[in-house]
Design an enzyme around this catalytic site. Structure first.
Site, PDB file in Angstrom:
ATOM      1  N   GLY A  46       0.822  -1.202   0.000  1.00 51.42           N
ATOM      2  CA  GLY A  46       0.000   0.000   0.000  1.00 51.42           C
ATOM      3  C   GLY A  46       0.854   1.249   0.000  1.00 51.42           C
ATOM      4  O   GLY A  46       2.029   1.214   0.398  1.00 51.42           O
ATOM      5  N   GLN A  51       3.275   9.950   1.168  1.00 54.80           N
ATOM      6  CA  GLN A  51       4.548   9.231   1.031  1.00 54.80           C
ATOM      7  C   GLN A  51       5.286   9.601  -0.248  1.00 54.80           C
ATOM      8  O   GLN A  51       6.480   9.340  -0.365  1.00 54.80           O
ATOM      9  CB  GLN A  51       4.321   7.711   1.061  1.00 54.80           C
ATOM     10  CG  GLN A  51       3.873   7.206   2.410  1.00 54.80           C
ATOM     11  CD  GLN A  51       3.777   5.708   2.393  1.00 54.80           C
ATOM     12  OE1 GLN A  51       2.743   5.168   2.050  1.00 54.80           O
ATOM     13  NE2 GLN A  51       4.861   5.018   2.730  1.00 54.80           N
ATOM     14  N   CYS A  93       6.994  -0.311   6.196  1.00 57.02           N
ATOM     15  CA  CYS A  93       6.508   0.866   5.500  1.00 57.02           C
ATOM     16  C   CYS A  93       7.607   1.345   4.560  1.00 57.02           C
ATOM     17  O   CYS A  93       8.775   1.387   4.951  1.00 57.02           O
ATOM     18  CB  CYS A  93       6.182   1.948   6.528  1.00 57.02           C
ATOM     19  SG  CYS A  93       5.620   3.477   5.797  1.00 57.02           S
ATOM     20  N   LEU A  94       7.234   1.691   3.333  1.00 56.86           N
ATOM     21  CA  LEU A  94       8.243   2.148   2.373  1.00 56.86           C
ATOM     22  C   LEU A  94       8.928   3.427   2.837  1.00 56.86           C
ATOM     23  O   LEU A  94      10.045   3.713   2.428  1.00 56.86           O
ATOM     24  CB  LEU A  94       7.613   2.354   0.986  1.00 56.86           C
ATOM     25  CG  LEU A  94       7.066   1.083   0.313  1.00 56.86           C
ATOM     26  CD1 LEU A  94       6.364   1.435  -0.984  1.00 56.86           C
ATOM     27  CD2 LEU A  94       8.163   0.059   0.082  1.00 56.86           C
ATOM     28  N   HIS A 135      -3.178   1.213   8.294  1.00 60.63           N
ATOM     29  CA  HIS A 135      -1.828   1.758   8.144  1.00 60.63           C
ATOM     30  C   HIS A 135      -1.824   2.961   7.184  1.00 60.63           C
ATOM     31  O   HIS A 135      -1.261   4.016   7.493  1.00 60.63           O
ATOM     32  CB  HIS A 135      -0.912   0.634   7.623  1.00 60.63           C
ATOM     33  CG  HIS A 135       0.499   1.034   7.333  1.00 60.63           C
ATOM     34  ND1 HIS A 135       1.578   0.479   7.970  1.00 60.63           N
ATOM     35  CD2 HIS A 135       1.012   1.935   6.457  1.00 60.63           C
ATOM     36  CE1 HIS A 135       2.694   1.032   7.499  1.00 60.63           C
ATOM     37  NE2 HIS A 135       2.378   1.917   6.582  1.00 60.63           N
ATOM     38  N   GLU A 136      -2.483   2.803   6.029  1.00 54.85           N
ATOM     39  CA  GLU A 136      -2.462   3.874   5.017  1.00 54.85           C
ATOM     40  C   GLU A 136      -3.293   5.076   5.453  1.00 54.85           C
ATOM     41  O   GLU A 136      -2.908   6.220   5.201  1.00 54.85           O
ATOM     42  CB  GLU A 136      -2.951   3.355   3.658  1.00 54.85           C
ATOM     43  CG  GLU A 136      -2.169   2.176   3.075  1.00 54.85           C
ATOM     44  CD  GLU A 136      -0.660   2.374   3.028  1.00 54.85           C
ATOM     45  OE1 GLU A 136      -0.205   3.527   2.971  1.00 54.85           O
ATOM     46  OE2 GLU A 136       0.069   1.365   3.079  1.00 54.85           O
ATOM     47  N   HIS A 139      -1.408   7.314   7.590  1.00 54.10           N
ATOM     48  CA  HIS A 139      -0.502   8.210   6.854  1.00 54.10           C
ATOM     49  C   HIS A 139      -1.188   9.544   6.523  1.00 54.10           C
ATOM     50  O   HIS A 139      -0.539  10.591   6.522  1.00 54.10           O
ATOM     51  CB  HIS A 139      -0.060   7.585   5.528  1.00 54.10           C
ATOM     52  CG  HIS A 139       1.142   6.684   5.634  1.00 54.10           C
ATOM     53  ND1 HIS A 139       2.365   7.126   6.067  1.00 54.10           N
ATOM     54  CD2 HIS A 139       1.306   5.370   5.339  1.00 54.10           C
ATOM     55  CE1 HIS A 139       3.231   6.114   6.031  1.00 54.10           C
ATOM     56  NE2 HIS A 139       2.611   5.039   5.600  1.00 54.10           N
TER      57      HIS A 139
HETATM   58 NI    NI Z   1       3.455   3.129   5.326  1.00 50.96          NI
END
Ligand code: NI
Length: 159
Positions: A46, A51, A93-94, A135-136, A139
């Site tokens: 995701g 991000q 997480c990226l 999670h997203e 963000h």
């Molecule tokens: Ni993330």
């Protein structure tokens, strides 16, 4: 389509709250397609717009990786309207490279959002998709999973 640069923890933009999308402009369409390209390149599940440095409430998810089948999902202005149950699992997480931690999340969520044509829809999600949505959506509020880990560690110590 183009790859976008992933913002890494420490970058202030990851701590800001994203704004709602009122209309899917060509710019938003391009953002969504670039987010998928970036997600696939980075082999993530995701990605949220902040991000890639854009403070808009846009999330893309593709949890098809496990079955090698792409299942792209777009969520514009997503809101969790129900959450219950509990699951604990490994998250990464990226934006937080080379790290993963156990995080406790709701096992089930109902999320309302808009699709790429601004049609409203809702999704009833369990397990991995439910985890990923939480999670997203975090963000979009400037919250990273490592904050949740800290919170949960503090709770366990009874602080
Ligand atoms: Ni993330």
């Amino acid at each position: 389509m183009a790859l976008r640069e992933i913002r890494i923890v420490g970058d202030e933009i990851l701590r800001k709250k994203s704004r709602e999308v009122k209309e899917v402009t060509p710019r938003i369409k391009e953002l969504i397609s670039d987010m998928f390209e970036t997600l696939y390149k980075e082999e993530g599940v995701g990605l949220a717009a902040p991000q890639v440095g854009v403070l808009r409430r846009v999330v893309v998810i593709d949890a098809g990786v496990e079955e090698d089948v792409k299942k792209p999902m777009v969520f514009i202005n997503p809101v969790i309207i129900e959450m219950d149950g509990e699951q604990t699992g490994e998250e990464g997480c990226l934006s937080v490279p080379d790290k993963s931690c156990e995080v406790r999340r709701a096992e089930h969520v109902v999320v309302e959002a808009f699709d790429e044509d601004m049609n409203p829809f809702s999704i009833d999600a369990h397990g991995l998709i439910a985890r990923c949505l939480q999670h997203e959506i975090d963000h979009l509020e400037g919250i990273l999973y490592i904050d949740r880990v800290k919170e949960q560690e503090a709770e366990e110590k009874g602080e």
